[in-house]
Design a protein around this motif. Structure first.
Motif, mmCIF file in Angstrom:
data_model
loop_
_atom_site.group_PDB
_atom_site.id
_atom_site.type_symbol
_atom_site.label_atom_id
_atom_site.label_comp_id
_atom_site.label_asym_id
_atom_site.label_seq_id
_atom_site.Cartn_x
_atom_site.Cartn_y
_atom_site.Cartn_z
ATOM 1 N N PRO A 202 0.834 -1.302 0.006
ATOM 2 C CA PRO A 202 -0.064 0.166 0.029
ATOM 3 C C PRO A 202 0.842 1.350 -0.296
ATOM 4 O O PRO A 202 0.541 2.324 -0.381
ATOM 5 C CB PRO A 202 -0.975 -0.046 1.298
ATOM 6 N N LYS A 203 2.053 1.285 0.214
ATOM 7 C CA LYS A 203 2.978 2.359 0.426
ATOM 8 C C LYS A 203 3.925 2.574 -0.609
ATOM 9 O O LYS A 203 4.822 3.204 -0.885
ATOM 10 C CB LYS A 203 3.757 2.462 1.651
ATOM 11 N N GLY A 204 3.818 1.400 -1.621
ATOM 12 C CA GLY A 204 4.659 1.424 -2.750
ATOM 13 C C GLY A 204 5.710 0.428 -2.885
ATOM 14 O O GLY A 204 5.222 -0.508 -2.111
ATOM 15 N N GLN A 205 6.440 0.190 -3.868
ATOM 16 C CA GLN A 205 7.076 -1.130 -4.103
ATOM 17 C C GLN A 205 8.215 -1.068 -3.008
ATOM 18 O O GLN A 205 8.980 -0.183 -2.945
ATOM 19 C CB GLN A 205 7.687 -1.201 -5.589
ATOM 20 N N VAL A 206 8.418 -2.381 -2.653
ATOM 21 C CA VAL A 206 9.409 -2.680 -1.802
ATOM 22 C C VAL A 206 10.361 -3.890 -2.215
ATOM 23 O O VAL A 206 9.809 -4.732 -3.019
ATOM 24 C CB VAL A 206 9.134 -2.990 -0.442
ATOM 25 N N LYS B 39 12.925 -5.525 4.621
ATOM 26 C CA LYS B 39 12.335 -4.889 3.194
ATOM 27 C C LYS B 39 13.268 -3.529 3.153
ATOM 28 O O LYS B 39 13.851 -2.823 4.040
ATOM 29 C CB LYS B 39 11.145 -4.489 2.973
ATOM 30 N N TYR B 40 13.296 -2.891 1.940
ATOM 31 C CA TYR B 40 13.851 -1.659 1.621
ATOM 32 C C TYR B 40 13.081 -0.973 0.356
ATOM 33 O O TYR B 40 12.881 -1.609 -0.815
ATOM 34 C CB TYR B 40 15.370 -1.758 1.056
ATOM 35 N N GLY C 218 18.849 -8.268 4.375
ATOM 36 C CA GLY C 218 19.869 -7.534 3.784
ATOM 37 C C GLY C 218 19.660 -6.361 2.864
ATOM 38 O O GLY C 218 20.341 -5.675 2.686
ATOM 39 N N ALA C 219 18.129 -6.395 2.493
ATOM 40 C CA ALA C 219 17.825 -5.541 1.522
ATOM 41 C C ALA C 219 18.140 -3.912 2.100
ATOM 42 O O ALA C 219 18.727 -2.885 1.417
ATOM 43 C CB ALA C 219 16.286 -5.636 1.479
ATOM 44 N N SER C 220 17.710 -3.785 3.518
ATOM 45 C CA SER C 220 18.091 -2.416 4.061
ATOM 46 C C SER C 220 19.494 -2.309 4.684
ATOM 47 O O SER C 220 19.878 -1.413 4.817
ATOM 48 C CB SER C 220 16.925 -2.253 5.022
ATOM 49 N N ASP C 221 19.529 -3.593 5.513
ATOM 50 C CA ASP C 221 20.850 -3.782 6.285
ATOM 51 C C ASP C 221 21.749 -4.541 5.856
ATOM 52 O O ASP C 221 21.721 -5.690 6.412
ATOM 53 C CB ASP C 221 20.323 -3.792 7.954
ATOM 54 N N ASP D 103 11.484 -1.073 8.165
ATOM 55 C CA ASP D 103 12.166 -1.798 7.253
ATOM 56 C C ASP D 103 12.399 -3.254 7.855
ATOM 57 O O ASP D 103 12.950 -4.004 7.047
ATOM 58 C CB ASP D 103 13.668 -1.191 6.827
ATOM 59 N N GLN D 104 12.173 -3.510 9.037
ATOM 60 C CA GLN D 104 12.082 -4.727 9.658
ATOM 61 C C GLN D 104 13.569 -5.167 9.631
ATOM 62 O O GLN D 104 13.729 -6.493 9.397
ATOM 63 C CB GLN D 104 11.125 -5.638 9.214
#
Length: 456
Positions: free
Chosen positions: A110-114, A435-436, A119-122, A427-428
């Protein structure tokens, strides 16, 4: 303008940049688990090859643990060192993931593509924003923007045991005008932010010993000393009624906020009620004479992270335990000395012990706080670059957590560090379904291109 050409190149080649990130995310480089040692090596090799494709002199450098990746390239202008880490956290509990954590996928939300993967974010998505900015720059200009050193670690998620020796042994090679670190996030998910304060960390484990064995509470209760009572009483006295920490000398090295930083933080309009409400709380604790942002960014803490004593299994056992144990952590600010606080804490505990009790301590490491010198011209250049890309003024912020690398760069290489990143609070990281946001990946690349243009 050449910057416009670089930004257009970033926009046009975003699908290819995303493909490269996906390839890196497929490598399960979990540093803390020996079963993934070969995968950590594979991630380092992947990054070496990618850096070489950009014209860097890049190599995988051995350590007693997982390898470092070091690359040098470019000439002229300032000498910038970029730091990131290619290792990731374990994925447990695997059952809570919606998909294979190492089978990355672009998902609609709902907030856009992720970008969904471990490791996607960290920190793979974050470190690749910098490399992709360099790729676009070179595609447009034919050269790298200035003299650059890339330093990528493989043990950040497992305590960085090889980091300090590596810095010490290679200080002359790694030293630059300033270090750039991409391992942080946006403020309240929308405002670009530059971290200028990092709290340090000290971990202490305390064990109170009483009788030489567990005792029957019917026979000894009321007469024999209960170490859980002793431990609880001591821990309860660690704060006074106003939230101040009572350990002697604890506040030595704690300074007040500069007026300019205080004014910026006031303009951030931090919603502490929502911040606490999101985790089911409502009333701020801690030092009652401080604002919420001060307490989580610029004030030290003393927290009890765990207590163990007596029988804690199913059912009931009427026992007076022989010992009780607690894990206590301290977040440090300013020039607080972890070693001095450890010594003071231990003596403070001993001074409160009854005559027939003793205490033993186990240390769990300590690192000082990091305070960045925002007078360095790179900081204002970064504020301007981020503001241009995100459409709102970038803020100097603090960070409640600890990122020791920034302090290590200062201590062992004698250079300041600047931390900016594009993660979001949801981003969990370290949790299932990390996710990122694709927007953060895209605008992160563009942000670095803007900053490199200003610095170079």
């Amino acid at each position: 303008m050449s910057l416009d050409a670089v930004l257009a190149q970033i926009d046009t080649t975003l699908p290819a940049a995303l493909d490269r990130l996906m390839a890196l995310l497929r490598i399960p480089s979990i540093s803390t688990d020996p079963a993934f040692k070969a995968d950590c090596d594979r991630a380092a090799d992947w990054l070496v090859a990618d850096l070489q494709s950009l014209g860097f002199d890049a190599a995988k450098r051995p350590t007693p643990g997982h390898p470092m990746v070091v690359a040098h390239g470019g000439t002229g202008g300032p000498h910038l060192l970029f730091y990131g880490h290619y290792d990731v956290q374990p994925v447990d509990p695997l059952a809570l993931w919606d998909r294979d954590p190492f089978d990355p996928q672009l998902q609609d939300t709902p907030k856009g593509q992720v970008i969904r993967a471990r490791g996607a974010s960290d920190d793979k998505g974050q470190l690749m924003t910098f490399l992709e900015a360099l790729r676009a720059w070179k595609a447009v200009h034919g050269t790298l923007p200035c003299r650059l050193t890339i330093f990528l670690e493989g043990e950040e998620e497992s305590g960085s045991p090889s980091l300090i020796p590596f810095l010490q042994e290679n200080a002359a090679e790694l030293r630059a005008d300033i270090a750039l670190i991409c391992d942080t996030g946006l403020f309240q998910d929308t405002a670009p932010a530059i971290v200028t304060m990092l709290r340090g960390l000290l971990g202490e484990e305390i064990t109170i010993h009483a009788a030489n064995k567990d005792l029957h509470s019917g026979m000894f209760g009321g007469l024999a000393r209960n170490p859980i009572h002793v431990l609880a009483s001591i821990l309860a006295r660690m704060h006074d009624d106003t939230g101040h920490i009572t350990i002697p000398g604890f506040y030595e090295g704690v300074s007040e906020l500069p007026d300019a930083i205080r004014a910026q933080w006031q303009n951030l309009a931090f919603d502490h009620a929502k911040f606490l409400g999101d985790v089911g709380l409502s009333l701020p604790a801690g030092e009652q004479d401080r604002t919420p942002l001060e307490m989580i960014w610029a004030r030290p803490t003393a927290e009890v992270n765990g207590i163990l004593g007596g029988y804690t299994g199913d059912g009931f056992k009427t026992v007076l335990p022989a010992q009780a144990r607690a894990k206590v952590s301290f977040r440090l600010v300013g020039t607080q000395d972890p070693a001095a606080i450890s010594a003071s804490f231990r003596q403070w505990v001993r001074d409160q012990l009854p005559a027939d009790c003793t205490a033993t301590f186990t240390e769990h490491g300590g690192s000082p706080a990091g305070v960045m010198q925002i007078t360095h011209p790179a900081f204002e250049a970064a504020r301007a670059a981020l503001g241009e890309e995100w459409g709102r003024a970038a803020a100097y912020v603090g960070c409640g957590g600890s990122i020791p690398i920034a302090g290590y760069f200062k201590t062992h290489l004698g250079m300041d560090a600047m931390l900016l990143g594009f993660g979001r609070d949801d981003d969990q990281i370290h949790s299932p379904n990390e996710k990122y946001d694709l927007e953060c990946f895209h605008k992160g690349i563009r942000s670095w291109a803007r900053l490199l243009e200003k610095l170079a």
